[in-house]
Design an enzyme around this catalytic site. Structure first.
Site, short mmCIF file in Angstrom:
data_model
loop_
_atom_site.label_atom_id
_atom_site.label_comp_id
_atom_site.label_asym_id
_atom_site.label_seq_id
_atom_site.Cartn_x
_atom_site.Cartn_y
_atom_site.Cartn_z
N HIS A 61 0.83 -1.21 0.00
CA HIS A 61 0.00 0.00 0.00
C HIS A 61 0.86 1.25 0.00
O HIS A 61 0.49 2.26 -0.62
CB HIS A 61 -0.94 -0.03 1.20
CG HIS A 61 -1.86 -1.21 1.17
ND1 HIS A 61 -2.97 -1.26 0.37
CD2 HIS A 61 -1.79 -2.41 1.81
CE1 HIS A 61 -3.57 -2.43 0.53
NE2 HIS A 61 -2.87 -3.14 1.40
N ASP A 67 3.16 6.16 -5.41
CA ASP A 67 3.20 6.34 -6.86
C ASP A 67 2.31 7.54 -7.20
O ASP A 67 1.11 7.43 -7.35
CB ASP A 67 2.68 5.05 -7.54
CG ASP A 67 2.73 5.12 -9.06
OD1 ASP A 67 2.87 6.24 -9.60
OD2 ASP A 67 2.60 4.06 -9.68
N GLY A 94 -12.00 -3.57 -3.93
CA GLY A 94 -10.60 -3.71 -3.53
C GLY A 94 -10.09 -2.40 -2.95
O GLY A 94 -9.10 -1.83 -3.42
N GLU A 116 -13.19 -4.66 0.85
CA GLU A 116 -11.79 -5.10 0.87
C GLU A 116 -11.71 -6.49 1.47
O GLU A 116 -12.18 -6.74 2.58
CB GLU A 116 -10.93 -4.12 1.69
CG GLU A 116 -9.51 -4.56 1.90
CD GLU A 116 -8.76 -4.86 0.60
OE1 GLU A 116 -8.04 -5.88 0.57
OE2 GLU A 116 -8.93 -4.08 -0.38
N GLU A 145 -17.28 -10.67 -4.37
CA GLU A 145 -18.14 -11.73 -4.88
C GLU A 145 -19.11 -12.26 -3.82
O GLU A 145 -20.14 -12.87 -4.16
CB GLU A 145 -17.30 -12.90 -5.40
CG GLU A 145 -16.55 -12.61 -6.70
CD GLU A 145 -15.25 -11.86 -6.49
OE1 GLU A 145 -14.56 -11.59 -7.49
OE2 GLU A 145 -14.91 -11.52 -5.32
N GLU A 159 -9.01 0.27 -8.45
CA GLU A 159 -7.66 0.24 -9.02
C GLU A 159 -7.30 -1.23 -9.13
O GLU A 159 -6.75 -1.82 -8.21
CB GLU A 159 -6.68 1.01 -8.12
CG GLU A 159 -5.41 1.40 -8.83
CD GLU A 159 -4.36 0.28 -8.83
OE1 GLU A 159 -4.53 -0.69 -9.59
OE2 GLU A 159 -3.40 0.40 -8.07
N GLU A 168 -2.96 -10.88 -11.88
CA GLU A 168 -3.78 -10.94 -10.67
C GLU A 168 -5.28 -11.10 -10.96
O GLU A 168 -6.06 -11.42 -10.07
CB GLU A 168 -3.58 -9.73 -9.75
CG GLU A 168 -2.14 -9.57 -9.27
CD GLU A 168 -1.97 -8.37 -8.37
OE1 GLU A 168 -2.97 -7.90 -7.79
OE2 GLU A 168 -0.83 -7.90 -8.23
N HIS A 321 4.70 2.49 -10.62
CA HIS A 321 5.16 1.26 -9.98
C HIS A 321 4.89 0.04 -10.84
O HIS A 321 5.46 -1.03 -10.60
CB HIS A 321 4.49 1.09 -8.60
CG HIS A 321 3.08 0.62 -8.64
ND1 HIS A 321 2.02 1.43 -8.98
CD2 HIS A 321 2.54 -0.59 -8.40
CE1 HIS A 321 0.90 0.75 -8.92
NE2 HIS A 321 1.18 -0.50 -8.57
#
Length: 379
Positions: A61, A67, A94, A116, A145, A159, A168, A321
């Site tokens: 994080h 970034d 997320g 999250e 989900e 993001e 991912e 990044h």
């Protein structure tokens, strides 16, 4: 969202709890298909848990928020859409530490659901509380989900981008949320993504390959015999290498080979089948070609008369990044000005672990015969 390369991502190998294919002892007949399916689900569940655990650490994080290109783009992309967000509901898929959810609240959202799956949700709740937004930003722990919202939302922010855009496979979660929770005609931030490819001369790799020929001049010992060994070690593998390049290392005009509209029906099926396209370009000049660089950009709607905002990971733009994803040939090829380079590239989920990225590259350089190389990004 992309894990630091040293941690990279969900460690699947050896991490999945494999099932036995059925509840009873194998008597030599066919295994129970239901048992096999349950075993696959158990294995994928273990992989997902390991993936979420990686995002429970502060380092990933820190890297993402530090970034500035990434974080400023999201902040501006959200704030410029204030007219579409004011008084509306937003789902942050997320959410991590919650910074994008806070941006949405600052843009005037009435309610933000910050979902999250990793344990970092606890820190996100602290961030929300510290900024006095508990009444507007609700942090919901768990995968999108399985999390249930009390209402459908007007916008989704996420993001979700990994190395090479699709490592991912987090986009699948965004598409699930879109189908289940986004109102008809709702806003997606970002709204689209594009993939680019270009042949490269990697100067760092070129120096490393030439190093062994310079040892004699430095130390009086001829070690040039190791050049071939170095080439096999550094290039003769199938790993996708994450490394930042400069525009000067790009050997031809970059080619856009795919565009993803996040509101497009059937996009999830396209991702499963493989995203890609053909490319064709001509070299700018003479140089050793080491492979191809892959990168992406995402676009936020302009909102209220503003121009769309583009977040680019191109080597011609300030570094992020994500850097670039490099696909090395097995050995350098000498290219000349106006030499044709063409081929086809496909990005798809790995068969071993859907969160891992597989890249299949077919390419032809000049008059040489067409070659194929299969790349993977795993742990």
């Amino acid at each position: 969202m992309s894990l630091p390369k040293k941690r990279k991502t969900d460690s699947a190998d050896g991490g999945g709890g494999e099932g036995n294919g059925g509840g009873e002892e194998d008597d030599g007949g066919e295994r129970d298909p239901g048992g096999l399916e349950e075993a696959r689900e158990t294995e994928q569940g273990a992989r997902d848990r390991l993936y979420y655990e990686c995002y429970s650490d502060v380092s990933v994080h820190e890297e993402m928020i530090a970034d500035r290109v990434r974080t400023d783009a999201y902040r501006l992309g959200i704030l410029r859409n204030w007219a579409s967000l004011r008084g509306k509901t937003v789902l942050d898929v997320g959410a991590g530490t919650g910074i994008l959810s806070v941006f949405c609240a600052q843009a005037g959202a009435r309610r933000v659901y910050a979902v999250e799956a990793s344990d970092i949700w606890q820190q996100a709740r602290e961030v929300v509380r510290l900024n006095g937004l508990e009444d507007r930003v609700h942090v919901l722990p768990g995968p999108v989900e399985t999390v249930e919202l009390p209402e459908r939302v007007d916008a989704i922010v996420s993001e979700w981008m990994g190395y090479g855009l699709l490592h991912e496979s987090m986009l699948a979660s965004v598409l699930h949320a879109r189908a289940k929770w986004l109102k008809e005609g709702g806003l997606l931030l970002p709204a689209s993504a594009e993939l680019f490819l270009a042949p490269i001369n990697d100067r760092t790799l070129e120096w490393r390959l030439g190093f062994w020929g310079e040892v004699k001049q430095r130390y009086g010992v001829d070690m040039s015999c190791l050049e071939g060994f170095a080439t096999r070690c550094l290039m003769g593998h199938s790993e996708i290498v994450v490394q930042g390049l400069t525009g000067e290392e790009v050997l031809a005009r970059p080619q856009r080979f795919a565009q993803l509209q996040l509101d497009r029906d059937g996009l999830q099926q396209e991702l499963q089948a493989g995203v890609g396209g053909r490319f064709s370009c001509r070299c700018y000049g003479s140089a050793p070609m080491h492979g191809f660089a892959l990168w992406f950009q995402v676009t936020f709607p302009g909102g209220d008369g503003e121009k769309p905002l583009v977040l680019s990971t191109s080597p011609f733009h300030p570094e992020t990044h994500w850097k670039q994803a490099l696909l090395y040939l097995d050995e350098p090829l000498q290219v000349e000005q106006d030499m044709d380079i063409s081929g086809e590239i496909t990005l798809s989920p790995s068969r071993d672990n859907p969160r891992h990225l597989r890249v299949l590259l077919r390419y032809k350089v000049g008059d040489q015969e067409e070659k194929t190389k299969d790349f993977r990004m795993g742990d």
